[in-house]
Design a protein around this motif. Structure first.
Motif, PDB file in Angstrom:
ATOM      1  N   TYR A  21      -1.923   0.064  13.700  1.00  0.00           N
ATOM      2  CA  TYR A  21      -1.247  -1.070  13.058  1.00  0.00           C
ATOM      3  C   TYR A  21      -1.699  -2.403  13.655  1.00  0.00           C
ATOM      4  O   TYR A  21      -1.916  -3.384  12.933  1.00  0.00           O
ATOM      5  N   VAL A  48       7.693   6.896   8.563  1.00  0.00           N
ATOM      6  CA  VAL A  48       6.530   6.024   8.762  1.00  0.00           C
ATOM      7  C   VAL A  48       5.464   6.218   7.684  1.00  0.00           C
ATOM      8  O   VAL A  48       4.447   5.525   7.710  1.00  0.00           O
ATOM      9  N   LYS A  53       7.623   1.373   7.029  1.00  0.00           N
ATOM     10  CA  LYS A  53       6.676   1.301   8.152  1.00  0.00           C
ATOM     11  C   LYS A  53       6.545  -0.130   8.671  1.00  0.00           C
ATOM     12  O   LYS A  53       6.525  -0.364   9.891  1.00  0.00           O
TER      13      LYS A  53
END
Length: 287
Positions: free
Chosen positions: A110, A256, A262
């Protein structure tokens, strides 16, 4: 008397009869001529009808041939393969319990294009930040008893308002209610509060947290991060963060795996939880 007649009388009779026969023969020929005219018209109309039929047949044959050509072209074109979704993959595979490496990989992926290399190193979680993960054999109460064996003592020591000792994060309001019901054999006299957006205004939740001591908070990442931003929920007393990691919805998606959740989840981790983990104040458990 015979001399006065001149020509023979029978000859005149024969001539009359022959004239009558000629007239009778002329009459049917005239009739036949009149009859032949509509027959010619019939033949002309039949020709035009046949010509029209031929044209229609030719047109239908052209249309059918074009359809066949298009069908053949469609059949010869390669079909686009449908991309496999998470549901397709998980439907054919056995469920595996989550582990600390799963969360660590999620965090690094991420922030890979949002942080510098040095900042990414600082965000990495050590193995010491994690509690033992659920191996898919525990209920929520049995899992919490395993990772929080001294819960009764911790519960009595907690006296701060607008904060919780145990924070359980899940994907939806319905799942929040289910998990709160599963806490009955674990929580004892502890107070649990619902932290989700459905039918509950954020101002009401802020007031509820300020009124008295709350030990356990169960809710969604979006509402939890919003409460932290408004300082309605502080992380001073937080010691355990339990993620509803292994649970899947009807489409076999984890918390997620849903893009919107998420994003809220990563925002919640950035709001101070990751720093608490690095300072060894907060432990993360994957249920």
């Amino acid at each position: 008397m015979g001399d006065d007649l001149g020509d023979e009388w029978w000859q005149h009779e024969d001539a009359c009869e022959s004239e009558e026969e000629i007239e009778q023969e002329k009459q049917p020929t005239e009739k036949t001529n009149t009859k032949t005219k509509p027959e010619k018209r019939k033949r002309i109309t039949e020709k035009t009808v046949n010509a029209k039929k031929k044209k229609n047949n030719e047109q239908t044959e052209c249309v059918t041939s074009q359809k066949k050509e298009t069908e053949n072209e469609k059949s010869t074109k390669p079909k686009k393969k449908r991309k496999k979704t998470i549901t397709d993959v998980l439907a054919t595979s056995e469920p595996k319990p989550g582990c600390p490496a799963d969360l660590q990989n999620l965090v690094t992926q991420y922030f890979s294009d949002k942080r510098s290399v040095i900042e990414q190193e600082e965000l990495k979680l050590q193995d010491s930040c994690f509690l033992s993960s659920n191996d898919l054999t525990h209920s929520l109460s049995s899992y919490l008893k395993q990772v929080c064996p001294k819960w009764a003592k911790i519960q009595k020591q907690h006296t701060e308002n607008s904060s919780v000792v145990l924070l359980i994060v899940c994907s939806s309001a319905l799942r929040t209610i289910e998990l709160i019901k599963q806490l009955t054999t674990f929580k004892g006299e502890a107070k649990a509060v619902k932290l989700f957006a459905k039918h509950i205004k954020i101002e009401e939740q802020v007031k509820l947290l300020q009124k008295g001591v709350t030990h356990i908070g169960v809710g969604t990442p979006g509402r939890i991060s919003a409460l932290i931003e408004r300082e309605g929920l502080n992380l001073k007393a937080l010691r355990y963060l339990v993620l509803d990691w292994n649970w899947r919805d009807q489409k076999l998606r984890r918390m997620v795996d849903i893009p919107e959740i998420k994003l809220d989840f990563m925002k919640m981790l950035e709001s101070g939880i990751l720093n608490g983990c690095k300072e060894d104040k907060v432990k993360i458990g994957l249920f």
